[in-house]
Design a protein around this motif. Structure first.
Motif, PDB file in Angstrom:
ATOM      1  N   ASP A  78      -5.234   2.932  -2.501  1.00  0.00           N
ATOM      2  CA  ASP A  78      -4.151   1.849  -2.470  1.00  0.00           C
ATOM      3  C   ASP A  78      -3.092   3.676  -2.001  1.00  0.00           C
ATOM      4  OD1 ASP A  78      -5.176  -0.239  -2.444  1.00  0.00           O
ATOM      5  OD2 ASP A  78      -4.273  -0.402  -4.788  1.00  0.00           O
ATOM      6  N   SER A 111       0.652   2.109  -7.246  1.00  0.00           N
ATOM      7  CA  SER A 111       0.443   2.521  -5.909  1.00  0.00           C
ATOM      8  C   SER A 111       1.977   3.411  -5.441  1.00  0.00           C
ATOM      9  CB  SER A 111      -1.107   1.944  -5.198  1.00  0.00           C
ATOM     10  OG  SER A 111      -0.238   0.527  -4.899  1.00  0.00           O
ATOM     11  N   PHE A 126      -3.304   3.178 -10.937  1.00  0.00           N
ATOM     12  CA  PHE A 126      -3.551   2.772  -9.382  1.00  0.00           C
ATOM     13  C   PHE A 126      -4.889   2.258  -9.222  1.00  0.00           C
ATOM     14  CE2 PHE A 126      -3.688   6.500  -7.554  1.00  0.00           C
ATOM     15  CZ  PHE A 126      -3.520   7.621  -8.774  1.00  0.00           C
TER      16      PHE A 126
END
Ligand code: SF4
Length: 362
Positions: A89, A339, A85
């Protein structure tokens, strides 16, 4: 009945510097790919960190992050097994950083060795900023949010993990329900901050102290013999074409003792020799040592063998990168999914921290 044993968690991040080079690969990514077999892995692109040094000219951080994500996947990080990720985010990274900044003494940050070193090295930039001083604290938040058992790092990052452990200890001492006797006895803020930090694990610790997992990172020189780094312009890209790799290797510096073809050399003092040690087979390495020391081979021939070995190692990575580039939405989807999975853990840790800090209902 078989018992499922939860895998211990490992977390690490990398700055978004754009397409990765061999130094990034051997220094971190190569190990990360192998850790996936044994651990519950979280690997992220530290895009907020790009701004700590490049705030004046950030450039296209999004594109660079996207390129790093492509190289993560091309190198073999598997989104089925690993949470991949982008830091920005998951807003809890910034939130926990803010919380930590409330109680972290300035002295802890000023004494992190990279603070002064980097200011020296990046003199052309004005790094007398709050963000730059605080970036190791942001790293602490990045790590502690996920409560990992281990953080894979090179020797140069050990001081940052030590700071992270101190921050965790301080948070636990100040805000966990079971406080240590030193903290309980403190009569003022000053006494509290001076209270001896207990080395004992606090049973009700909100943030367990992670351990540094020292991963092997072989010496990988750049084309000019210095450490491979984009800032020196001496890199070999992870997904460069074979022709480009051969062309670049031809320009690489060698043992300065080999002025003429007939002069014997020593692969142990030659940057090309270092590449052979990382990428070549035992058989090729033996030929390099014999041929170099006896002047039986020329440097051009030796560099050709080094190119062959590197190209062989990188071929599957380049192939996967091309396949991924043909499907640009896939990387976005993988990062989105990563995320969301990361945010689940981050939200839960942040909620615990807020309760402990008195910001949320118990
Ligand atoms: S023969 Fe190879 S190892 Fe020896 S100096 Fe030349 S490039 Fe370096």
């Amino acid at each position: 009945m078989t018992e499922t044993i939860a895998k211990r968690r490992v977390l690490s991040g990398m700055r978004p510097t754009g397409r990765l080079h061999l130094g990034n690969y051997m220094g971190a990514l190569y190990n990360w790919v192998r850790l996936q077999d044994e651990y519950d892995c979280f690997f992220f692109i530290a895009d907020w960190h790009a701004l700590t040094t490049d705030y004046a000219k950030p450039g296209d951080v999004w594109q660079k992050s996207h390129d790093v994500a492509l190289d993560f996947l091309a190198a073999g990080l598997d989104p089925q097994r690993t949470v991949i990720f982008k830091q920005s985010d998951v807003p809890q990274h910034a939130e926990l950083h803010l919380a930590f900044s409330m109680f972290t003494p300035l002295g802890w940050l000023e004494r992190v060795p990279t603070y002064k070193d980097q200011q020296e090295q990046l003199r052309e930039k004005d790094l007398a900023t709050y963000g730059f001083l605080g970036y190791p604290l942001l790293q602490s938040a990045d790590i502690l949010l996920y409560k990992p058992a281990f953080v894979p790092v090179g020797q140069d990052q050990v001081a940052h993990i030590e700071l992270t452990r101190e921050v965790a200890r301080r948070f636990n001492q100040l805000y966990s329900s079971a406080v240590t006797p030193e903290v309980a006895a403190a009569k003022s803020d000053k006494e509290l901050m001076k209270a001896e930090i207990s080395e004992n694990v606090i049973e009700s610790a909100i943030f367990p102290e992670p351990q540094a997992l020292l991963t092997p990172s072989p010496k990988l020189p750049g084309l000019d013999g210095r450490k491979m780094s984009k800032s020196y312009g001496n890199t070999i890209g992870l997904t460069e074409s074979p022709d480009e790799i051969r062309k670049k290797l031809k320009t690489m510096v060698t043992d300065p003792a080999r002025v003429r073809r007939t002069d014997p050399g020593n692969p142990d003092v030659c940057p090309v020799g270092d590449l052979h040690k990382v990428f070549s087979s035992e058989e090729t390495l033996a030929k390099v040592y014999d041929g170099c020391r006896s002047a039986g081979i020329g440097c051009i021939e030796c560099k050709g063998w080094a190119s062959d070995s590197i190209i062989r190692e990188l071929a599957p990575i380049a192939e996967r990168r091309h396949a991924l580039e043909a499907n640009p939405r896939l990387v976005d989807e993988i990062l989105q999914d990563g995320s969301e999975r990361a945010a689940k853990v981050a939200k839960s840790s942040m909620q615990e921290a807020k309760v402990a800090l008195g910001l949320a209902r118990r």
